[in-house]
Write a protein that holds these residues in place. Structure first.
Motif, PDB file in Angstrom:
ATOM      1  N   ALA A 292       0.841  -1.179  -0.117  1.00 17.18           N
ATOM      2  CA  ALA A 292       0.038   0.110   0.024  1.00 17.18           C
ATOM      3  C   ALA A 292       1.001   1.076  -0.100  1.00 17.18           C
ATOM      4  O   ALA A 292       0.448   2.147  -0.813  1.00 17.18           O
ATOM      5  CB  ALA A 292      -0.932  -0.068   1.080  1.00 17.18           C
ATOM      6  N   VAL A 293       2.024   1.310   0.972  1.00 16.50           N
ATOM      7  CA  VAL A 293       2.894   2.286   0.886  1.00 16.50           C
ATOM      8  C   VAL A 293       3.519   2.571  -0.574  1.00 16.50           C
ATOM      9  O   VAL A 293       3.606   3.673  -0.946  1.00 16.50           O
ATOM     10  CB  VAL A 293       3.937   2.171   2.106  1.00 16.50           C
ATOM     11  CG1 VAL A 293       4.896   3.154   1.783  1.00 16.50           C
ATOM     12  CG2 VAL A 293       3.134   2.196   3.438  1.00 16.50           C
ATOM     13  N   ARG A 294       3.885   1.491  -1.180  1.00 18.45           N
ATOM     14  CA  ARG A 294       4.410   1.558  -2.449  1.00 18.45           C
ATOM     15  C   ARG A 294       3.619   2.003  -3.576  1.00 18.45           C
ATOM     16  O   ARG A 294       4.092   3.059  -4.053  1.00 18.45           O
ATOM     17  CB  ARG A 294       5.050   0.046  -2.792  1.00 18.45           C
ATOM     18  CG  ARG A 294       5.495  -0.042  -4.349  1.00 18.45           C
ATOM     19  CD  ARG A 294       5.752  -1.419  -4.771  1.00 18.45           C
ATOM     20  NE  ARG A 294       4.650  -1.895  -4.788  1.00 18.45           N
ATOM     21  CZ  ARG A 294       4.015  -1.953  -6.104  1.00 18.45           C
ATOM     22  NH1 ARG A 294       4.444  -1.141  -7.161  1.00 18.45           N
ATOM     23  NH2 ARG A 294       2.804  -2.624  -6.380  1.00 18.45           N
ATOM     24  N   LEU A 295       2.391   1.660  -3.500  1.00 20.72           N
ATOM     25  CA  LEU A 295       1.426   2.202  -4.400  1.00 20.72           C
ATOM     26  C   LEU A 295       1.201   3.828  -4.195  1.00 20.72           C
ATOM     27  O   LEU A 295       1.111   4.582  -5.276  1.00 20.72           O
ATOM     28  CB  LEU A 295      -0.052   1.416  -4.486  1.00 20.72           C
ATOM     29  CG  LEU A 295       0.073   0.084  -5.041  1.00 20.72           C
ATOM     30  CD1 LEU A 295      -1.233  -0.557  -4.545  1.00 20.72           C
ATOM     31  CD2 LEU A 295       0.324   0.213  -6.334  1.00 20.72           C
ATOM     32  N   ALA A 296       0.964   4.135  -2.822  1.00 18.60           N
ATOM     33  CA  ALA A 296       0.709   5.476  -2.630  1.00 18.60           C
ATOM     34  C   ALA A 296       2.217   6.454  -2.920  1.00 18.60           C
ATOM     35  O   ALA A 296       1.902   7.561  -3.371  1.00 18.60           O
ATOM     36  CB  ALA A 296       0.540   5.775  -1.167  1.00 18.60           C
ATOM     37  N   ALA A 297       3.268   5.890  -2.714  1.00 21.67           N
ATOM     38  CA  ALA A 297       4.633   6.677  -3.041  1.00 21.67           C
ATOM     39  C   ALA A 297       4.658   6.626  -4.694  1.00 21.67           C
ATOM     40  O   ALA A 297       5.136   7.743  -4.900  1.00 21.67           O
ATOM     41  CB  ALA A 297       5.711   5.928  -2.555  1.00 21.67           C
ATOM     42  N   ALA A 298       3.851   5.937  -5.456  1.00 19.91           N
ATOM     43  CA  ALA A 298       4.265   6.199  -6.918  1.00 19.91           C
ATOM     44  C   ALA A 298       3.198   6.987  -7.512  1.00 19.91           C
ATOM     45  O   ALA A 298       3.561   7.371  -8.470  1.00 19.91           O
ATOM     46  CB  ALA A 298       3.698   4.536  -7.469  1.00 19.91           C
ATOM     47  N   ARG A 299       2.177   7.767  -6.515  1.00 19.31           N
ATOM     48  CA  ARG A 299       1.339   8.482  -7.085  1.00 19.31           C
ATOM     49  C   ARG A 299       2.063  10.160  -7.232  1.00 19.31           C
ATOM     50  O   ARG A 299       2.616  10.475  -6.281  1.00 19.31           O
ATOM     51  CB  ARG A 299       0.200   8.778  -6.177  1.00 19.31           C
ATOM     52  CG  ARG A 299      -0.726   9.795  -6.630  1.00 19.31           C
ATOM     53  CD  ARG A 299      -1.638   9.072  -7.485  1.00 19.31           C
ATOM     54  NE  ARG A 299      -2.780   9.958  -8.010  1.00 19.31           N
ATOM     55  CZ  ARG A 299      -4.149   9.540  -7.914  1.00 19.31           C
ATOM     56  NH1 ARG A 299      -4.359   8.186  -7.694  1.00 19.31           N
ATOM     57  NH2 ARG A 299      -5.120  10.425  -8.038  1.00 19.31           N
ATOM     58  N   PRO A 300       2.098  10.691  -8.462  1.00 19.36           N
ATOM     59  CA  PRO A 300       2.751  11.992  -8.542  1.00 19.36           C
ATOM     60  C   PRO A 300       2.212  12.941  -7.148  1.00 19.36           C
ATOM     61  O   PRO A 300       1.179  12.691  -6.839  1.00 19.36           O
ATOM     62  CB  PRO A 300       2.420  12.373  -9.759  1.00 19.36           C
ATOM     63  CG  PRO A 300       2.252  11.142 -10.594  1.00 19.36           C
ATOM     64  CD  PRO A 300       1.223  10.215  -9.598  1.00 19.36           C
ATOM     65  N   GLY A 301       2.998  13.823  -6.988  1.00 23.33           N
ATOM     66  CA  GLY A 301       2.757  14.696  -5.988  1.00 23.33           C
ATOM     67  C   GLY A 301       3.150  14.357  -4.472  1.00 23.33           C
ATOM     68  O   GLY A 301       3.617  13.330  -4.225  1.00 23.33           O
ATOM     69  N   SER A 302       3.287  15.469  -3.557  1.00 25.77           N
ATOM     70  CA  SER A 302       3.747  14.881  -2.289  1.00 25.77           C
ATOM     71  C   SER A 302       2.594  15.511  -1.280  1.00 25.77           C
ATOM     72  O   SER A 302       1.869  16.395  -1.409  1.00 25.77           O
ATOM     73  CB  SER A 302       4.954  15.918  -1.891  1.00 25.77           C
ATOM     74  OG  SER A 302       4.864  17.212  -2.102  1.00 25.77           O
ATOM     75  N   GLY A 303       2.357  14.616  -0.253  1.00 23.07           N
ATOM     76  CA  GLY A 303       1.667  15.026   0.620  1.00 23.07           C
ATOM     77  C   GLY A 303       0.193  14.482   0.254  1.00 23.07           C
ATOM     78  O   GLY A 303      -0.229  14.070  -0.849  1.00 23.07           O
ATOM     79  N   LEU A 304      -0.973  14.898   1.031  1.00 23.22           N
ATOM     80  CA  LEU A 304      -2.404  14.485   0.757  1.00 23.22           C
ATOM     81  C   LEU A 304      -2.941  15.734   0.066  1.00 23.22           C
ATOM     82  O   LEU A 304      -3.850  16.560   0.601  1.00 23.22           O
ATOM     83  CB  LEU A 304      -2.854  14.501   2.079  1.00 23.22           C
ATOM     84  CG  LEU A 304      -2.564  13.219   2.974  1.00 23.22           C
ATOM     85  CD1 LEU A 304      -3.525  13.140   4.075  1.00 23.22           C
ATOM     86  CD2 LEU A 304      -2.913  11.986   2.036  1.00 23.22           C
ATOM     87  N   THR A 305      -2.384  15.902  -1.264  1.00 18.39           N
ATOM     88  CA  THR A 305      -3.130  16.846  -2.065  1.00 18.39           C
ATOM     89  C   THR A 305      -4.466  16.457  -2.494  1.00 18.39           C
ATOM     90  O   THR A 305      -4.876  15.386  -2.141  1.00 18.39           O
ATOM     91  CB  THR A 305      -2.178  16.886  -3.299  1.00 18.39           C
ATOM     92  OG1 THR A 305      -2.150  15.730  -4.000  1.00 18.39           O
ATOM     93  CG2 THR A 305      -0.782  17.247  -3.131  1.00 18.39           C
ATOM     94  N   ALA A 329       4.826   7.146   6.153  1.00 11.78           N
ATOM     95  CA  ALA A 329       5.449   6.084   5.357  1.00 11.78           C
ATOM     96  C   ALA A 329       5.673   6.431   4.007  1.00 11.78           C
ATOM     97  O   ALA A 329       6.953   5.967   3.450  1.00 11.78           O
ATOM     98  CB  ALA A 329       4.405   5.088   5.490  1.00 11.78           C
ATOM     99  N   VAL A 330       4.796   7.168   3.417  1.00 13.15           N
ATOM    100  CA  VAL A 330       5.252   7.382   1.913  1.00 13.15           C
ATOM    101  C   VAL A 330       6.541   8.312   1.809  1.00 13.15           C
ATOM    102  O   VAL A 330       7.500   8.145   0.816  1.00 13.15           O
ATOM    103  CB  VAL A 330       3.977   7.985   1.139  1.00 13.15           C
ATOM    104  CG1 VAL A 330       4.495   8.721  -0.147  1.00 13.15           C
ATOM    105  CG2 VAL A 330       2.997   7.003   1.040  1.00 13.15           C
ATOM    106  N   ALA A 331       6.833   9.098   2.785  1.00 17.57           N
ATOM    107  CA  ALA A 331       7.861  10.043   2.744  1.00 17.57           C
ATOM    108  C   ALA A 331       9.108   9.089   2.794  1.00 17.57           C
ATOM    109  O   ALA A 331      10.122   9.294   2.355  1.00 17.57           O
ATOM    110  CB  ALA A 331       7.909  10.948   3.987  1.00 17.57           C
ATOM    111  N   ALA A 332       9.097   8.265   3.831  1.00 24.79           N
ATOM    112  CA  ALA A 332      10.037   7.237   4.236  1.00 24.79           C
ATOM    113  C   ALA A 332      10.435   6.451   3.129  1.00 24.79           C
ATOM    114  O   ALA A 332      11.582   5.933   2.631  1.00 24.79           O
ATOM    115  CB  ALA A 332       9.868   6.529   5.364  1.00 24.79           C
ATOM    116  N   TRP A 333       9.305   5.898   2.267  1.00 23.04           N
ATOM    117  CA  TRP A 333       9.612   5.026   1.165  1.00 23.04           C
ATOM    118  C   TRP A 333      10.224   5.648   0.254  1.00 23.04           C
ATOM    119  O   TRP A 333      11.202   5.398  -0.592  1.00 23.04           O
ATOM    120  CB  TRP A 333       8.297   4.395   0.525  1.00 23.04           C
ATOM    121  CG  TRP A 333       8.480   3.340  -0.475  1.00 23.04           C
ATOM    122  CD1 TRP A 333       8.639   3.814  -1.805  1.00 23.04           C
ATOM    123  CD2 TRP A 333       8.276   2.190  -0.179  1.00 23.04           C
ATOM    124  NE1 TRP A 333       8.593   2.726  -2.650  1.00 23.04           N
ATOM    125  CE2 TRP A 333       8.517   1.446  -1.446  1.00 23.04           C
ATOM    126  CE3 TRP A 333       8.107   1.047   0.807  1.00 23.04           C
ATOM    127  CZ2 TRP A 333       8.408   0.012  -1.829  1.00 23.04           C
ATOM    128  CZ3 TRP A 333       8.240  -0.081   0.458  1.00 23.04           C
ATOM    129  CH2 TRP A 333       8.289  -0.757  -0.765  1.00 23.04           C
TER     130      TRP A 333
END
Length: 429
Positions: A292-305, A329-333
């Motif tokens: 789940a973290v990997r998929l979210a990290a692949a989304r362009p943009g930073s933070g909860l836009t 967790a996305v920031a760490a990934w």
């Protein structure tokens, strides 16, 4: 004195069984002037009666009695037909007609012949008497002189009009059910059908045994076991240089997010390409939370836009976490992949060596003495932190002073001072 009592009927249905059948009296019927019976076997019965009679006038009167309904209920047993017939007197006469029953040898021939012709059995079940069954060498139908009538009347004719009436009505019974004739000859319907069923099954089994088993298809063992050279497999197709781009998914009202579909399709293509090129799928080794973290990290943009809010909420709900946990967790990934996420979530006690040498290096760079805890080194003011990963890299974190709210920052580095580069000058730290 009371008038003498006398029986009025032979009907006793409660006494019927396999070898005794009672039939109700036939209603009166108008004389048609032709044959009395309707079937060929019924007419054969009538012919046996008429050809063996000694007085045609008694036959005419007996037929009239039958047509007028003077014959009461008829009882049929092996070799005997019995009924009361109303004559000119008040008291009816007791009449019986005897017919010789077949012996066991005759029945064996009859059953064997019927079993050879399944159509004859089907005809019997349809209340039909086939000519082949009646003419199979067994005297099934009576001939002239085979019927032996007896009557309690004083008439000595052969037959008397009462016996003739009973014979005519018996022909009507035969029209409706040819099994009546077979019962007269000595066998009941159920016994006959059971015997025919057994004979038919035995004949079918013998025929199958005589045919023998059908040859089974196969090959010789020597042909199977002899050495042979298989043709080589074709060479594998070359691995594409890169995954193909997925098709464009149009946006529809109430439909799925086309951007999310595009992301999932792109991810699946990348994983398939990696599996073709290396034979491994590293994503398949991840846990549900890591994926789940990997998929979210692949989304362009930073933070909860605005564009990622729905995806973060869905992934966080599926993994039992909050969107804030997922964002950290996305920031760490993004900082260090799976190892970066591990550094965020799993403190550990590193062995002596690299961790112990980090503090003197920081002091040499004009930085204050960092406080150690497990694999963490924290600035005295509590706004900067270094974490040593199991991969030997240092990961930098930042937090608001006085708050234990650490977020990954910068790029991991083998040098603890280098990991802090970009977070501010040494004097500012």
């Amino acid at each position: 004195p009371a008038p003498p009592r006398h029986p009025r009927t032979m009907a006793a249905p409660a006494r019927d069984n396999e070898l005794r059948r009672t039939f109700p009296a036939f209603p009166p019927q108008a004389s048609g002037g032709g044959g009395f019976a309707e079937t060929w076997w019924g007419n054969a019965w009538v012919a046996a009666l008429e050809e063996g009679a000694l007085d045609a006038k008694r036959l005419v009167r007996g037929r009239g009695y039958a047509e007028q309904g003077h014959v009461d209920a008829i009882t049929v047993t092996p070799g005997l037909v019995l009924a009361y017939v109303q004559g000119s007197r008040a008291r009816p006469y007791r009449v019986q007609v005897r017919l010789r029953t077949l012996d066991d040898a005759d029945w064996d021939r009859f059953l064997q012949g019927a079993a050879e012709r399944p159509g004859d059995i089907a005809a019997l079940l349809d209340k039909e008497m086939p000519h082949t069954l009646a003419e199979s060498g067994v005297p099934l139908l009576p001939g002239p002189g085979d019927l032996e009538p007896r009557c309690s009347c004083p008439d000595s004719g052969h037959p008397c009009k009462h016996a003739a009436a009973l014979c005519y009505q018996t022909a009507r019974l035969l029209d409706a059910d040819p099994f009546v004739l077979l019962l007269l000859r000595g066998r009941g319907e159920r016994e006959l059908l059971d015997a025919l069923s057994r004979l038919s099954a035995a004949r079918a089994a013998r025929a199958a045994q005589e045919r023998g088993p059908a040859p089974l298809p196969g090959v010789r063992a020597t042909d199977v076991l002899k050495p042979r050279q298989l043709p080589p497999l074709p060479p594998p197709l070359p691995v594409p240089p890169h995954p193909e781009q997925p098709p464009a998914f149009p946006a529809t009202a109430g439909g799925p997010d086309p951007f999310a579909l595009d992301q999932l399709a792109t991810d699946a293509a990348a994983r398939a390409h990696a599996l073709l090129a290396t034979g491994r799928d590293p994503v398949g080794e991840l846990t549900l939370w890591q994926d789940a973290v990997r998929l979210a990290a692949a989304r362009p943009g930073s933070g909860l836009t605005a564009g990622t809010r729905a995806l973060y909420a869905s992934l966080a709900s599926a993994t039992g976490r909050t969107p804030a946990d997922l964002a950290r967790a996305v920031a760490a990934w993004r900082q260090g992949g799976p190892e970066g996420l591990r550094v965020l979530e799993e403190p550990w006690d590193p062995p002596a060596g690299r961790f112990d040498r980090a503090r003197p290096l920081l002091l040499a760079a004009d930085l204050p003495a960092f406080r150690p805890w497990h694999n963490h080194l924290t600035h005295p003011r509590g706004h900067v932190q270094l974490r040593l990963g199991r991969d030997g890299l240092w990961y930098a974190y930042e937090s608001e002073p006085g708050h234990d709210d650490w977020w990954p920052r910068g790029t991991p580095d083998l040098d603890p001072v280098g990991a802090l580069t970009g977070l501010g000058a040494p004097g500012e730290l």
